[in-house]
Design an enzyme around this catalytic site. Structure first.
Site, PDB file in Angstrom:
ATOM      1  N   GLY A 229     -88.200 108.188-158.993  1.00  0.00           N
ATOM      2  CA  GLY A 229     -90.113 108.706-159.022  1.00  0.00           C
ATOM      3  C   GLY A 229     -90.821 108.170-157.530  1.00  0.00           C
TER       4      GLY A 229
ATOM      5  N   PRO B  73     -90.411 110.311-165.567  1.00  0.00           N
ATOM      6  CA  PRO B  73     -90.489 111.446-165.790  1.00  0.00           C
ATOM      7  C   PRO B  73     -91.446 112.644-165.005  1.00  0.00           C
ATOM      8  CG  PRO B  73     -91.192 110.721-167.388  1.00  0.00           C
ATOM      9  CD  PRO B  73     -91.086 109.668-166.842  1.00  0.00           C
TER      10      PRO B  73
ATOM     11  N   THR C 230     -95.390 111.275-151.747  1.00  0.00           N
ATOM     12  CA  THR C 230     -94.779 111.798-150.590  1.00  0.00           C
ATOM     13  C   THR C 230     -93.584 111.118-150.288  1.00  0.00           C
ATOM     14  OG1 THR C 230     -97.253 110.884-151.507  1.00  0.00           O
ATOM     15  CG2 THR C 230     -96.376 110.201-148.781  1.00  0.00           C
TER      16      THR C 230
ATOM     17  N   ASP D 178     -93.385 106.522-155.164  1.00  0.00           N
ATOM     18  CA  ASP D 178     -94.214 105.204-153.855  1.00  0.00           C
ATOM     19  C   ASP D 178     -95.140 104.722-155.516  1.00  0.00           C
ATOM     20  OD1 ASP D 178     -93.068 106.603-151.493  1.00  0.00           O
ATOM     21  OD2 ASP D 178     -95.306 106.639-150.750  1.00  0.00           O
ATOM     22  N   GLY D 179     -95.511 105.262-156.098  1.00  0.00           N
ATOM     23  CA  GLY D 179     -96.409 104.560-157.312  1.00  0.00           C
ATOM     24  C   GLY D 179     -95.702 104.246-158.235  1.00  0.00           C
TER      25      GLY D 179
ATOM     26  N   GLY E  82     -90.884 111.469-155.947  1.00  0.00           N
ATOM     27  CA  GLY E  82     -92.543 111.684-156.406  1.00  0.00           C
ATOM     28  C   GLY E  82     -92.679 112.755-155.477  1.00  0.00           C
TER      29      GLY E  82
ATOM     30  N   ALA F 218     -97.768 104.888-167.912  1.00  0.00           N
ATOM     31  CA  ALA F 218     -98.487 104.035-166.380  1.00  0.00           C
ATOM     32  C   ALA F 218     -97.841 102.586-166.407  1.00  0.00           C
ATOM     33  CB  ALA F 218     -99.014 104.241-166.048  1.00  0.00           C
TER      34      ALA F 218
ATOM     35  N   ARG G  51    -101.591 118.017-154.139  1.00  0.00           N
ATOM     36  CA  ARG G  51    -103.322 117.840-154.322  1.00  0.00           C
ATOM     37  C   ARG G  51    -103.560 117.168-152.989  1.00  0.00           C
ATOM     38  NH1 ARG G  51     -99.712 114.106-157.260  1.00  0.00           N
ATOM     39  NH2 ARG G  51     -99.552 112.006-157.196  1.00  0.00           N
TER      40      ARG G  51
ATOM     41  N   ARG H 159    -104.259 115.966-160.042  1.00  0.00           N
ATOM     42  CA  ARG H 159    -102.749 115.153-160.567  1.00  0.00           C
ATOM     43  C   ARG H 159    -101.717 117.120-161.000  1.00  0.00           C
ATOM     44  NH1 ARG H 159     -99.139 111.405-160.071  1.00  0.00           N
ATOM     45  NH2 ARG H 159     -99.795 109.632-159.350  1.00  0.00           N
TER      46      ARG H 159
END
Ligand code: 1PX
Ligand code: ADP
Ligand code: CA
Length: 559
Positions: A203, A146, A249, A205-206, A247, A180, A318, A312
């Site tokens: 979400g 989220p 990227t 890439d992370g 997300g 996380a 960012r 963030r």
């Protein structure tokens, strides 16, 4: 082309015109039945294909009895209503429609039938054909971050994706992450994966990285493979992963589908697309650190990421802010890069063979399951890591980037390495040596236009199977130590190259798909086709013209 037998053929009504509708196992096609008045007036198309349309069965999303629309206010609607009284039963076929820039949309076509029996027969026969498409997922496990990107993951899923899954009769168990690594740990140890045909990541890439780690680790544990062994033959994951981009990227989604669009991604999941993907395994002294599928970047991209983590709250912007700041800092880092080049047959990063849907390079690449490759001399040599085959480069680098795929994203539509392949078992290793700010700016700028970003004297690029990096100066034992290091130590036997040096200025960090690695000395090995995504690679841009599709015409030919 082999002629497909007709499964069903009827005269139905579409948009108040009589049409002949034909279904075979590959195509649903319909063609207006020309009235004698029209024929006399010469309105028919000379090609003989006027008004013929079709959709491939594999791109049909669903078929349903049509909900009756009771509103008949306007004159034309009243006329339509009168007309449809004769053909009171109707069904709607939902299918994939290609729009601009690789985007897919759900389009629909409704046919009216004279009898309920005929209508039900059409629905049943089309539904039967869809049920024969074995690749399509029926049950999915969905993880939503989220807080990714602009923090819209949940609403994107609920408003744009869930209704499509529902229409396609796909059931989904949804987990909105609470912290996380929630998704990673749930996949690793708790989830009952037998229940599902795929895992969906909502979400960036992370978040994808979490799913990747959960699924790959789980698969290795289930098969008794020790991930800490850099030479271990990893077992490919059986579940496909779908990415709904939400997300900052979203480069994994962009580079495998061609766009960052949640609806397009959902449709690729529904039709059960399959795209194998290479995964890099990263070790530090025989200890497993992480996997990477997009960018492993030391120097510039590592510094951008480190700086951006503090910002963030700014969302995706960012990266731009940290990008400018890092660019102005203009740091370089000394170290030794060693790599095992890929065979010449694997092409090179500067050829113009782009990895596209159905890529021949990736298809002909022997996968880890391929026996010929398993037994080949090349493989033996490769496994032994014959040191004579390794290249060693020492230098001062602004950036060391390994891209196991193009890393195309909205910021750089052709990516860090435009000719890298998604599933060929290699990565492109890009070394940017110390140069002037202006030169580095020119290099960066070329990621955004048609010019070749490798065509600089200070840039070199190699296609590799494995590589290692050793920083010139020994690194602190761990990141924790690093963060405790006083900012200005002023003293260190290794600081001769830079004045006022400290650990944070003689070492950068590795950006591993958007996560910071805790070590700078790493060993990397590309694992060919370890995972599969619900994607098909970027399709060559072509106007999707069903009129010219030979299958459509063939389906309509009289039998
Ligand atoms: C002058 C303009 C230069 C633009 C150069 C753009 C190159 C962009 C290549 C991006 C490769 C991205 C590879 C993927 C990384 C992701 O895994 C990872 C995590 O993604 P997530 O947050 O979605 O989880 N993302 C990242 O690490 C972000 C990398 C973004 C870097 C942006 C750099 C912008 C640089 C701007 C320099 C401007 C210089 C201006 C001087 C006046
Ligand atoms: N519920 C959560 N709370 C906080 N962090 C989370 C949560 N779920 C996932 N994360 C972490 O958020 C980070 C960024 O997620 P991502 O979806 O990639 O967004 P972005 O592209 O904006 O970085 C990932 O490292 C992921 O592990
Ligand atoms: Ca690759």
């Amino acid at each position: 082309m082999e002629k497909q037998p007709r499964l069903l053929s009827s005269k139905l009504v579409h948009k108040q015109r009589q049409v002949e509708v034909v279904l075979n196992s590959r195509i649903l096609a319909w063609k207006e039945i020309e009235s004698s008045r029209k024929r006399g007036s010469g309105l028919n198309d000379t090609s003989g294909t006027a008004h013929s349309r079709g959709v491939q069965v594999c791109e049909i999303l669903a078929v349903q009895k049509t909900e009756e629309d009771e509103s008949t206010n306007t004159r034309s609607q009243k006329k339509a209503k009168q007309y449809s009284l004769l053909y009171a039963h109707s069904f709607t076929v939902f299918y994939v429609k290609r729009t601009r820039q690789h985007q897919w949309r759900c389009s629909e076509v409704t046919f009216h039938c004279a009898s309920q029996g005929l209508c039900e027969q059409w629905i049943q026969v089309i539904a039967e054909q869809l049920s024969l498409l074995a690749n399509r997922p029926k049950s999915l496990l969905v993880y939503i971050n989220p807080y990714g990107g602009k923090q819209c993951g949940q609403s994107i899923y609920e408003q744009k994706v869930a209704p499509l899954f529902h229409r396609a009769c796909i059931s989904a168990d949804v987990i909105v992450t609470e912290y996380a690594n929630h998704a990673r740990d749930h996949l690793k140890t708790e989830a009952n994966l037998d229940k599902y045909d795929g895992v969906v990541c909502v979400g960036g890439d992370g978040m994808f990285s979490e799913i990747l780690h959960g699924l790959v680790s789980r698969t290795q544990t289930d098969h008794g493979v020790d991930q800490n062994q850099p030479d271990a033959v990893l077992v490919p994951c059986s579940l496909h992963i779908g990415i709904i981009p939400a997300g900052s990227t979203d480069c994994i989604c962009f580079a495998t589908i061609g766009t960052n669009d949640p609806v397009t991604s959902a449709l690729h999941i529904i039709v059960g697309d399959s795209q194998p993907m290479d995964v890099c395994s990263v070790h530090h002294n025989n200890v497993f650190l992480r996997y990477s599928v997009s960018l492993l970047g030391y120097g510039f991209y590592g510094d951008v990421l480190t700086d951006s983590e503090r910002k963030r709250w700014l969302g995706p912007a960012r990266y731009d802010l940290s990008g400018v700041k890092t660019f102005l800092s203009h740091n370089f880092y000394e170290g030794t890069v060693s790599f095992l080049p890929a065979e010449d047959t694997m092409g090179n990063p500067r050829d113009k063979l782009r990895c596209r849907s159905g890529c021949h390079v990736c298809q002909h690449k022997p996968s880890s399951k391929d026996n010929q490759w398993e037994m080949s001399e090349e493989k033996e040599k490769f496994d032994k890591g014959d040191s004579s085959d390794w290249n060693v480069i020492h230098g001062k680098f602004i950036a060391i980037n390994a891209a196991s795929m193009s890393c195309a994203c909205p910021r750089s539509p052709k990516g860090l390495s435009p000719s890298a392949h998604l599933a060929d078992g290699t990565a492109d290793l890009i070394l940017v040596r110390k140069c002037s700010r202006l030169d580095f700016f020119r290099h960066l700028l070329r990621h955004t236009n048609k010019d070749d970003q490798f065509d600089h004297s200070f840039v070199e690029v190699h296609r590799v199977r494995k590589f290692r990096f050793q920083p010139q100066h020994q690194e602190p034992v761990s990141l924790e130590d690093l963060s405790e290091t006083p900012k200005k130590t002023g003293f260190s036997p290794m600081c001769s190259a830079q004045t006022n040096c400290n650990y944070s200025s003689i070492h950068s960090s590795w950006n591993c798909d958007g996560e910071i690695l805790p070590h700078t000395a790493i060993q990397v090995s590309v694992q060919c086709q370890l995972i599969r995504l619900f994607a098909r690679g970027i399709e060559e841009q072509q106007p999707h013209c069903v009129f010219e599709d030979p299958c459509t015409l063939q389906a309509l030919e009289p039998h």
